[in-house]
Design a protein around this motif. Structure first.
Motif, PDB file in Angstrom:
ATOM      1  N   MET A   1     -45.497  53.722  96.482  1.00 58.01           N
ATOM      2  CA  MET A   1     -45.091  54.813  95.424  1.00 58.01           C
ATOM      3  C   MET A   1     -46.122  55.854  95.824  1.00 58.01           C
ATOM      4  SD  MET A   1     -44.939  54.306  91.455  1.00 58.01           S
ATOM      5  CE  MET A   1     -43.772  52.946  91.212  1.00 58.01           C
ATOM      6  N   SER A   2     -45.330  57.202  95.528  1.00 57.11           N
ATOM      7  CA  SER A   2     -46.096  58.258  95.439  1.00 57.11           C
ATOM      8  C   SER A   2     -46.745  58.768  94.308  1.00 57.11           C
ATOM      9  CB  SER A   2     -45.229  59.463  96.084  1.00 57.11           C
ATOM     10  OG  SER A   2     -44.202  59.700  95.182  1.00 57.11           O
ATOM     11  N   LEU A   3     -47.582  59.563  94.077  1.00 56.47           N
ATOM     12  CA  LEU A   3     -48.359  59.926  93.046  1.00 56.47           C
ATOM     13  C   LEU A   3     -47.306  60.618  92.068  1.00 56.47           C
ATOM     14  CD1 LEU A   3     -50.772  60.360  91.243  1.00 56.47           C
ATOM     15  CD2 LEU A   3     -51.351  62.359  92.714  1.00 56.47           C
ATOM     16  N   THR A   4     -46.386  61.317  92.771  1.00 55.03           N
ATOM     17  CA  THR A   4     -45.371  61.973  91.817  1.00 55.03           C
ATOM     18  C   THR A   4     -44.332  60.929  91.114  1.00 55.03           C
ATOM     19  OG1 THR A   4     -45.183  64.037  93.136  1.00 55.03           O
ATOM     20  CG2 THR A   4     -43.339  63.536  91.770  1.00 55.03           C
ATOM     21  N   ASP A   5     -44.113  59.969  91.735  1.00 54.93           N
ATOM     22  CA  ASP A   5     -43.282  58.793  91.267  1.00 54.93           C
ATOM     23  C   ASP A   5     -43.950  58.152  90.232  1.00 54.93           C
ATOM     24  OD1 ASP A   5     -41.135  59.381  93.045  1.00 54.93           O
ATOM     25  OD2 ASP A   5     -41.778  57.862  94.462  1.00 54.93           O
ATOM     26  N   ASP A   6     -45.292  57.900  90.333  1.00 54.02           N
ATOM     27  CA  ASP A   6     -46.093  57.306  89.355  1.00 54.02           C
ATOM     28  C   ASP A   6     -46.074  58.050  88.146  1.00 54.02           C
ATOM     29  OD1 ASP A   6     -47.495  55.397  88.201  1.00 54.02           O
ATOM     30  OD2 ASP A   6     -49.377  55.928  89.297  1.00 54.02           O
ATOM     31  N   VAL A   7     -46.423  59.285  88.366  1.00 55.25           N
ATOM     32  CA  VAL A   7     -46.282  60.259  86.967  1.00 55.25           C
ATOM     33  C   VAL A   7     -45.084  60.147  86.289  1.00 55.25           C
ATOM     34  CG1 VAL A   7     -46.305  62.851  86.461  1.00 55.25           C
ATOM     35  CG2 VAL A   7     -48.154  61.880  87.984  1.00 55.25           C
ATOM     36  N   ALA A  12     -41.702  58.455  81.715  1.00 53.42           N
ATOM     37  CA  ALA A  12     -40.821  57.388  80.885  1.00 53.42           C
ATOM     38  C   ALA A  12     -41.222  56.358  80.116  1.00 53.42           C
ATOM     39  CB  ALA A  12     -39.884  56.792  82.109  1.00 53.42           C
ATOM     40  N   GLU A  13     -42.355  55.738  80.412  1.00 54.62           N
ATOM     41  CA  GLU A  13     -43.049  54.909  79.328  1.00 54.62           C
ATOM     42  C   GLU A  13     -43.607  55.592  78.400  1.00 54.62           C
ATOM     43  OE1 GLU A  13     -44.815  51.558  77.665  1.00 54.62           O
ATOM     44  OE2 GLU A  13     -43.013  51.881  79.286  1.00 54.62           O
ATOM     45  N   LEU A  14     -44.032  56.815  78.543  1.00 55.79           N
ATOM     46  CA  LEU A  14     -44.597  57.561  77.151  1.00 55.79           C
ATOM     47  C   LEU A  14     -43.239  57.981  76.220  1.00 55.79           C
ATOM     48  CD1 LEU A  14     -47.296  59.946  78.745  1.00 55.79           C
ATOM     49  CD2 LEU A  14     -47.592  57.837  77.324  1.00 55.79           C
ATOM     50  N   ARG A  15     -42.205  58.278  76.877  1.00 56.10           N
ATOM     51  CA  ARG A  15     -41.074  58.741  76.038  1.00 56.10           C
ATOM     52  C   ARG A  15     -40.557  57.430  75.182  1.00 56.10           C
ATOM     53  NH1 ARG A  15     -38.339  63.301  76.238  1.00 56.10           N
ATOM     54  NH2 ARG A  15     -36.569  62.104  75.776  1.00 56.10           N
ATOM     55  N   ARG A  16     -40.516  56.274  76.067  1.00 57.50           N
ATOM     56  CA  ARG A  16     -39.975  54.834  75.371  1.00 57.50           C
ATOM     57  C   ARG A  16     -40.958  54.683  74.283  1.00 57.50           C
ATOM     58  NH1 ARG A  16     -40.968  49.998  74.976  1.00 57.50           N
ATOM     59  NH2 ARG A  16     -42.962  50.031  76.101  1.00 57.50           N
TER      60      ARG A  16
END
Length: 315
Positions: A1-7, A12-16
């Motif tokens: 997984m790239s750093l951008t994908d991780d960000v 998405a988790e913070l929004r949830r």
């Protein structure tokens, strides 16, 4: 997984979880820089940064602008360059960079605030209309009614079957409306005034609202000055129209108070050699001379300051 994908996954988790944060994206660079167009970082309300938007010369500036953006809820383009000057363009913030690389970069700061919560108490046409309209215009909705089932309020994000509203986590972004039409207005308001919510509205006639507040005063309930008659300016109308007027009132007040979020911005000091802004807390390069502490962006500026001060003393 790239750093951008991780960000993006973290975003998405913070929004949830309903947290406030900023997505910072590098949109333009002029080498030499350590960042590339498309690099991303997340900045949370406590000032933590995850990802990459360049080295020390840009990271501190981006973090600070991100905290300001979370406070005023406004996106902005941050331009960092060795010859930038404030041009006062709407939505653009310019910073002079003193980085030895002399590169340039533009970073888009996009604040992500949790959706406001519309908490509606009651099982009446007005309550159901408020839930439906609130969901339509982007509020997170919570329906509250003793004994309610999720199927009773299909448009609601959350349904609570008692007046214990703690599971909804009411806070400063919560807009609460009591629309029980006299069934249990007093108990509902007593449950809500315990929380520091943005708005508590009671759908009732002026006479009924006065009676409800009188009963609560007799109970010794505090904080009743925060309770208002919902859609007080509306005259007559159906319950659906009253619900519409109430939501319009909430939307107007919410927009009027937008930009007043309490996001602390870290204290900064000016590097006496290069003029760069340095965050005081956690600064790696400092020097105390007498009763004054100086802060530096890097070891090079610290050494230059020591040399300059040494020459000044010897001269």
């Amino acid at each position: 997984m790239s750093l951008t994908d991780d960000v993006l996954d973290r975003a998405a988790e913070l929004r949830r979880r309903g947290e406030t944060f900023v997505v910072a994206t590098v949109v333009r660079v002029e080498p030499p820089t350590s960042a590339q167009a498309g690099d991303k970082a997340l900045i949370t309300a406590d000032g933590k940064l995850w990802g990459w938007v360049g080295g020390s010369c840009s990271e501190g500036l981006v973090r600070r602008e991100a905290l300001v953006a979370m406070g005023d809820a406004q996106p902005r383009l941050v331009k960092i360059a060795p010859d930038e000057s404030p041009d006062h363009q709407p939505g653009v913030v310019s910073h002079l960079s003193t980085c030895p690389s002399a590169g340039r970069l533009d970073v888009f700061i996009d604040p992500q605030l949790p959706r406001p919560l519309l908490l509606v108490v009651g099982d009446t046409p007005a309550a159901h209309t408020l839930i439906k309209l609130g969901a339509t215009i982007g509020y997170s909705t919570c329906a509250v009614h003793p004994g309610a089932l999720p199927s009773d309020f299909p448009e609601a994000n959350t349904v609570l079957d008692s007046l214990d509203v703690a599971p909804a986590e009411p806070n400063g972004s919560t807009w609460a409306v009591v629309a029980t039409m006299g069934h249990y207005d007093e108990d509902a308001i007593e449950a809500l005034v315990r929380y520091d919510v943005a708005y508590i509205g009671l759908v009732a006639s002026r006479r009924r609202a006065a009676t409800v507040l009188g009963v609560l005063q007799g109970r010794g309930v505090r904080g009743l000055e925060r309770v208002r008659r919902a859609a007080d300016s509306s005259v007559g109308g159906s319950q659906e129209e009253i619900a519409l007027a109430t939501l319009a009132e909430i939307a107007a007040e919410r927009h009027a108070h937008r930009g007043r979020y309490a996001i602390p911005v870290p204290e900064i000091a000016m590097d006496p050699i290069c003029g760069m802004q340095v965050e005081v807390t956690g600064a790696l390069h400092t020097l105390t001379v007498g009763e004054t502490t100086y802060y530096f962006c890097g070891a090079g500026c610290l050494d230059a300051f020591r040399l300059r001060e040494g020459q000044s003393i010897s001269g």
